[in-house]
Every structure is written in C-alpha cells, then in structure tokens.
Design a protein around this motif. Structure first.
Motif, PDB file in Angstrom:
ATOM      1  N   ALA A 137     -14.704  21.955  73.728  1.00  0.00           N
ATOM      2  CA  ALA A 137     -13.486  22.740  73.438  1.00  0.00           C
ATOM      3  C   ALA A 137     -12.334  22.281  74.332  1.00  0.00           C
ATOM      4  N   ASN A 138     -12.660  21.965  75.582  1.00  0.00           N
ATOM      5  CA  ASN A 138     -11.629  21.456  76.492  1.00  0.00           C
ATOM      6  C   ASN A 138     -11.076  20.136  75.981  1.00  0.00           C
ATOM      7  N   ARG A 139     -11.980  19.268  75.568  1.00  0.00           N
ATOM      8  CA  ARG A 139     -11.571  17.936  75.090  1.00  0.00           C
ATOM      9  C   ARG A 139     -10.717  18.065  73.807  1.00  0.00           C
ATOM     10  N   ALA A 140     -11.093  19.003  72.951  1.00  0.00           N
ATOM     11  CA  ALA A 140     -10.321  19.211  71.722  1.00  0.00           C
ATOM     12  C   ALA A 140      -8.936  19.782  72.053  1.00  0.00           C
ATOM     13  N   LEU A 171      -3.131  17.585  83.527  1.00  0.00           N
ATOM     14  CA  LEU A 171      -4.100  17.975  84.562  1.00  0.00           C
ATOM     15  C   LEU A 171      -5.191  18.763  83.847  1.00  0.00           C
ATOM     16  N   VAL A 172      -5.976  18.033  83.083  1.00  0.00           N
ATOM     17  CA  VAL A 172      -6.913  18.661  82.138  1.00  0.00           C
ATOM     18  C   VAL A 172      -8.323  18.600  82.725  1.00  0.00           C
ATOM     19  N   ALA A 173      -8.855  19.777  83.016  1.00  0.00           N
ATOM     20  CA  ALA A 173     -10.200  19.906  83.598  1.00  0.00           C
ATOM     21  C   ALA A 173     -10.323  19.137  84.904  1.00  0.00           C
ATOM     22  N   VAL A 174      -9.305  19.210  85.736  1.00  0.00           N
ATOM     23  CA  VAL A 174      -9.364  18.508  87.024  1.00  0.00           C
ATOM     24  C   VAL A 174      -9.031  19.392  88.228  1.00  0.00           C
ATOM     25  N   LEU A 175      -8.208  20.423  88.032  1.00  0.00           N
ATOM     26  CA  LEU A 175      -7.748  21.168  89.212  1.00  0.00           C
ATOM     27  C   LEU A 175      -8.870  21.988  89.844  1.00  0.00           C
ATOM     28  N   LEU A 230      -3.835  12.580  84.927  1.00  0.00           N
ATOM     29  CA  LEU A 230      -4.469  12.568  86.252  1.00  0.00           C
ATOM     30  C   LEU A 230      -5.901  13.078  86.131  1.00  0.00           C
ATOM     31  N   GLY A 231      -6.871  12.253  86.539  1.00  0.00           N
ATOM     32  CA  GLY A 231      -8.275  12.615  86.342  1.00  0.00           C
ATOM     33  C   GLY A 231      -8.624  12.455  84.879  1.00  0.00           C
ATOM     34  N   SER A 232      -8.371  11.243  84.375  1.00  0.00           N
ATOM     35  CA  SER A 232      -8.468  11.001  82.925  1.00  0.00           C
ATOM     36  C   SER A 232      -9.906  10.932  82.437  1.00  0.00           C
ATOM     37  N   GLY A 233     -10.852  10.644  83.348  1.00  0.00           N
ATOM     38  CA  GLY A 233     -12.267  10.673  82.969  1.00  0.00           C
ATOM     39  C   GLY A 233     -12.738   9.368  82.349  1.00  0.00           C
ATOM     40  N   ILE A 234     -14.020   9.365  82.000  1.00  0.00           N
ATOM     41  CA  ILE A 234     -14.621   8.209  81.333  1.00  0.00           C
ATOM     42  C   ILE A 234     -14.163   8.234  79.880  1.00  0.00           C
ATOM     43  N   ALA A 264     -19.358  14.353  88.726  1.00  0.00           N
ATOM     44  CA  ALA A 264     -18.868  15.229  87.657  1.00  0.00           C
ATOM     45  C   ALA A 264     -18.325  14.444  86.456  1.00  0.00           C
ATOM     46  N   ALA A 265     -17.678  13.300  86.722  1.00  0.00           N
ATOM     47  CA  ALA A 265     -17.122  12.520  85.603  1.00  0.00           C
ATOM     48  C   ALA A 265     -18.251  12.040  84.694  1.00  0.00           C
ATOM     49  N   ARG A 266     -19.340  11.570  85.316  1.00  0.00           N
ATOM     50  CA  ARG A 266     -20.443  11.022  84.522  1.00  0.00           C
ATOM     51  C   ARG A 266     -21.268  12.142  83.885  1.00  0.00           C
ATOM     52  N   MET A 267     -21.340  13.301  84.552  1.00  0.00           N
ATOM     53  CA  MET A 267     -22.014  14.464  83.934  1.00  0.00           C
ATOM     54  C   MET A 267     -21.225  14.923  82.704  1.00  0.00           C
ATOM     55  N   TYR A 268     -19.901  14.919  82.819  1.00  0.00           N
ATOM     56  CA  TYR A 268     -19.035  15.302  81.686  1.00  0.00           C
ATOM     57  C   TYR A 268     -19.275  14.345  80.520  1.00  0.00           C
ATOM     58  N   ASP A 269     -19.371  13.057  80.849  1.00  0.00           N
ATOM     59  CA  ASP A 269     -19.646  12.046  79.824  1.00  0.00           C
ATOM     60  C   ASP A 269     -20.981  12.344  79.131  1.00  0.00           C
ATOM     61  N   VAL A 295      -5.169   7.837  85.428  1.00  0.00           N
ATOM     62  CA  VAL A 295      -5.514   7.730  86.849  1.00  0.00           C
ATOM     63  C   VAL A 295      -6.870   8.401  87.042  1.00  0.00           C
ATOM     64  N   ASP A 296      -7.782   7.724  87.715  1.00  0.00           N
ATOM     65  CA  ASP A 296      -9.049   8.365  88.059  1.00  0.00           C
ATOM     66  C   ASP A 296      -9.593   7.700  89.315  1.00  0.00           C
ATOM     67  N   ARG A 297     -10.467   8.432  90.014  1.00  0.00           N
ATOM     68  CA  ARG A 297     -11.033   7.885  91.247  1.00  0.00           C
ATOM     69  C   ARG A 297     -12.461   7.409  91.048  1.00  0.00           C
ATOM     70  N   GLU A 298     -13.032   7.674  89.868  1.00  0.00           N
ATOM     71  CA  GLU A 298     -14.452   7.384  89.658  1.00  0.00           C
ATOM     72  C   GLU A 298     -14.600   5.962  89.094  1.00  0.00           C
ATOM     73  N   HIS A 335      -6.817   3.053  89.603  1.00  0.00           N
ATOM     74  CA  HIS A 335      -7.912   3.606  90.401  1.00  0.00           C
ATOM     75  C   HIS A 335      -7.306   4.245  91.643  1.00  0.00           C
ATOM     76  N   ALA A 336      -7.266   5.559  91.677  1.00  0.00           N
ATOM     77  CA  ALA A 336      -6.645   6.243  92.821  1.00  0.00           C
ATOM     78  C   ALA A 336      -7.110   7.683  92.861  1.00  0.00           C
ATOM     79  N   ASP A 337      -6.991   8.254  94.041  1.00  0.00           N
ATOM     80  CA  ASP A 337      -7.156   9.699  94.208  1.00  0.00           C
ATOM     81  C   ASP A 337      -5.799  10.306  93.858  1.00  0.00           C
ATOM     82  N   PHE A 338      -5.772  11.197  92.857  1.00  0.00           N
ATOM     83  CA  PHE A 338      -4.455  11.699  92.437  1.00  0.00           C
ATOM     84  C   PHE A 338      -3.797  12.583  93.503  1.00  0.00           C
ATOM     85  N   CYS A 339      -4.545  12.947  94.554  1.00  0.00           N
ATOM     86  CA  CYS A 339      -3.919  13.711  95.650  1.00  0.00           C
ATOM     87  C   CYS A 339      -3.008  12.811  96.478  1.00  0.00           C
TER      88      CYS A 339
HETATM   89  C1  LIG Z   1     -14.148  16.779  83.882  1.00  0.00           C
HETATM   90  S1  LIG Z   1     -13.416  15.194  83.892  1.00  0.00           S
HETATM   91  C2  LIG Z   1     -11.993  15.486  82.875  1.00  0.00           C
HETATM   92  C3  LIG Z   1     -11.568  14.276  82.088  1.00  0.00           C
HETATM   93  C4  LIG Z   1     -10.377  14.517  81.156  1.00  0.00           C
HETATM   94  N1  LIG Z   1      -9.206  14.939  81.897  1.00  0.00           N
HETATM   95  C5  LIG Z   1     -10.727  15.545  80.108  1.00  0.00           C
HETATM   96  O1  LIG Z   1     -10.344  16.710  80.253  1.00  0.00           O
HETATM   97  O2  LIG Z   1     -11.402  15.192  79.152  1.00  0.00           O
HETATM   98  C6  LIG Z   1     -12.645  15.200  85.509  1.00  0.00           C
HETATM   99  C7  LIG Z   1     -12.156  13.831  85.958  1.00  0.00           C
HETATM  100  O3  LIG Z   1     -11.284  14.000  87.081  1.00  0.00           O
HETATM  101  C8  LIG Z   1     -11.558  12.978  88.003  1.00  0.00           C
HETATM  102  N2  LIG Z   1     -11.076  13.440  89.312  1.00  0.00           N
HETATM  103  C9  LIG Z   1     -11.410  14.575  89.967  1.00  0.00           C
HETATM  104  N3  LIG Z   1     -10.743  14.674  91.126  1.00  0.00           N
HETATM  105  C10 LIG Z   1      -9.963  13.566  91.211  1.00  0.00           C
HETATM  106  C11 LIG Z   1      -9.025  13.089  92.178  1.00  0.00           C
HETATM  107  N4  LIG Z   1      -8.779  13.763  93.299  1.00  0.00           N
HETATM  108  N5  LIG Z   1      -8.385  11.928  91.920  1.00  0.00           N
HETATM  109  C12 LIG Z   1      -8.646  11.220  90.783  1.00  0.00           C
HETATM  110  N6  LIG Z   1      -9.522  11.629  89.833  1.00  0.00           N
HETATM  111  C13 LIG Z   1     -10.168  12.783  90.044  1.00  0.00           C
HETATM  112  C14 LIG Z   1     -13.053  12.784  87.927  1.00  0.00           C
HETATM  113  O4  LIG Z   1     -13.437  11.517  88.420  1.00  0.00           O
HETATM  114  C15 LIG Z   1     -13.278  12.930  86.443  1.00  0.00           C
HETATM  115  O5  LIG Z   1     -13.193  11.698  85.783  1.00  0.00           O
END
Ligand SMILES: C[S@@+](CC[C@H](N)C(=O)[O-])C[C@H]1O[C@@H](n2cnc3c(N)ncnc32)[C@H](O)[C@@H]1O
Length: 281
Positions: A51-54, A153-157, A74-78, A14-19, A100-103, A124-128
């Motif tokens: 729109a989410n990014r903006a 927690l933007v586009a991650v939950l 948390l889940g900061s993305g590429i 999903a992170a790379r698809m978002y990119d 923080v990101d796991r990808e 580099h971590a799983d935010f859970c």
């Molecule tokens: C859709 S992107 C959102 C990026 C950024 N927050 C934004 O809104 O532009 C989601 C990101 O969350 C990361 N992610 C999802 N679940 C995660 C977890 N449990 N721990 C760390 N990163 C996570 C993914 O790897 C991805 O980079």
C-alpha cells in the motif's frame, strides 16, 4: 561506479527486507529470516508495504499533474516494480529523478538499471548529510533547484528516531528548494495496531536499520509550513485511491505544497532591515 560498495551480509537490513516483502530477489538469507519473523508478529506487513509503494506511485503521478517535473527521492530503496523514474517517464520523458540511498544493494541495482537513462541518477549517500547530497553530481547536475522539486520521503523518516532531527532535516532540504514544489511523506504508524507494531519494531532492532513509529499528530507536524493537499494526512490506502488500490493500513501518507524560497528572499529584500538603515537612493 568503479569501486564495489562495502556490503554487510551478516546483519539484516531494512531495505533488503522491504525488497523481500515486495516479492523482490535482492536480499540475503539473513534478511529473509528477519522479514519472516516480522510477518509472524505482523501478518499484514507485506500488504501495508504494498500500500505504501502504491501510494508512492499515485503521489508521483499527482506531482506531475501539478506541474512538478523533478524528484529528489531520499531513501529510494532497492528498485522494484513501479520505480519513480518509470512512472514519471511514462507521463513526461523529460522528468528528472535523483535517487539517494545508503544501502549498497539498492545503489548497485539502481546504477545498473539507470546506466542508459539520462534523466535519472542514483547517489550513494546518507540523506542526513544534506550538503553531501546536494553537492553530489547526481543531484547537483540533474536537478534545477530554482524550479519546483518533489521531495520524496517515503517510508524513510521512521529510521530517524529524533523528532527534532527529522524536522530539522526536512527544513534543511526545504531551504535548498528555491523553486518550492511538493513534499511527499509516508511514515509507519502503530496507531492501528500497537501490539503488532511493537513486536515488529523488536525485529527491526536486530537489524542495522531499527525503526520507530509515529502517531498521526507527529507525522502531521513534519508537514509544518507546507499546506497538505486533499485528502490531507490519511492512511496510505486512502490517499487518492484508484481502482488498483488495496493493501492494509499501517502508513500515514500525505502531500504538502512547498512555497518557493525566493518569495521569502524577495520579501526580505523588499523589507528594509531597521538594523541596516535605509538603502541609499
Ligand atoms: C523501506 S525502504 C523505502 C523505499 C522507497 N522510498 C519506498 O517507499 O518504496 C527505506 C529505504 O531508505 C533507505 N534509508 C534509510 N535511512 C537512510 C539514510 N539515512 N540515508 C539514505 N538512505 C536511507 C534504506 O536504505 C532503504 O532503502
């Protein structure tokens, strides 16, 4: 970072698809193919992600205007156009940003652009794994949790299928933010177009990062105990829009204020626990 991170290139992510949707080049053919399948069933997906990014950018500027100068993303993305530290540092060069990101691609790219940046880090971590995140040097040594922090927690939950787990996760981070701050959430929803959202979720089930959508009421519940600032929980396109705002509905977005935890602690100390009896004078 000394060790190269393990990378799975055969399964879409999903992170790379978002990119890819945002026009970036940190993705593989398998990600592009899955992203194109998503666009077939949800032609507006890229506009909703923009729109989410903006929204993220406007929320960061709002946090700084409100006096919050530290960010836990948390889940900061590429990294892409308009990264949190770039937006923040334009306003306050001393603002601190812990990503923080796991990808692995997200982490490697962030590490490379942050090499010379003293006031931002990537973990580099799983935010859970809240304890691991809070103990990581990039978080522990950069952020002062007794001062206000913006928890992003933007586009991650929507990667967390269990409502209770999502609420418990937010509660764990909130209890560590002794100085309070702001809670920034955006979340994918099917409320506007259930059919295409269902079809898109089908595409994501073929990735290593399946998603689910939540309703307005379900996302609002994640702000429990935080006071939403105006205009409340609205579509990302409608949250304090500026002249550059455009895009397509698809994400509920909001910002809530988090009271300092120390207020609760002080109250607890000031209020004798009957089970403990009266303190000695
Ligand atoms: C859709 S992107 C959102 C990026 C950024 N927050 C934004 O809104 O532009 C989601 C990101 O969350 C990361 N992610 C999802 N679940 C995660 C977890 N449990 N721990 C760390 N990163 C996570 C993914 O790897 C991805 O980079």
């Amino acid at each position: 970072m000394t060790e190269p991170l393990p990378l799975e290139e055969s399964v879409p992510n999903a992170a790379r698809m978002y990119d890819y949707h945002l026009g970036g080049c940190h993705n593989f053919e398998v990600d592009r193919a899955a992203a194109r399948r998503t666009e077939e069933v949800m032609p507006w997906v890229a506009a909703a992600l923009r729109a989410n990014r903006a929204f993220l950018g406007r929320a960061v500027r709002f946090c700084l205007a409100a006096g919050v100068r530290q960010f836990l993303d948390l889940g900061s993305g590429i990294p892409t156009v308009g990264n949190v530290h770039e937006i923040a540092h334009r306003i306050d060069p001393d603002a601190r940003v812990a990503y923080v990101d796991r990808e692995p691609v997200a982490v490697a790219h962030a590490a490379s652009i942050l090499r010379e940046v003293r006031t931002a880090s990537i973990t580099h971590a799983d935010f859970c794994d809240v304890d691991a995140v809070l103990a990581a040097p990039g978080v522990r040594d950069l952020l002062d949790l007794t001062e206000p922090v913006a928890l992003l927690l933007v586009a991650v939950l929507h990667f967390l299928p269990d409502d209770d787990a999502a609420a418990a996760l937010i509660a764990r981070y909130r209890s560590a933010l002794l100085g309070g701050g702001l809670l920034v959430i955006s979340h994918a929803t099917s409320d506007h177009d259930a059919d295409s959202a269902e079809a898109a979720m089908g595409t994501y089930r073929s990735t290593d990062s399946p998603v689910l959508t939540r309703t307005h009421a379900e996302v609002a519940a994640l702000f429990d105990g935080a006071d939403l600032v105006d205009p409340g929980l609205v579509d990302a396109t409608a949250w304090r829009p500026d002249t550059a705002t455009g895009g397509h509905p698809g994400f509920w977005a909001g910002v809530g204020t988090l009271p300092p935890v120390r207020d609760t602690a002080v109250t607890r100390l000031d209020t004798p626990d009957p089970a403990l009896g009266s303190p000695e004078r």
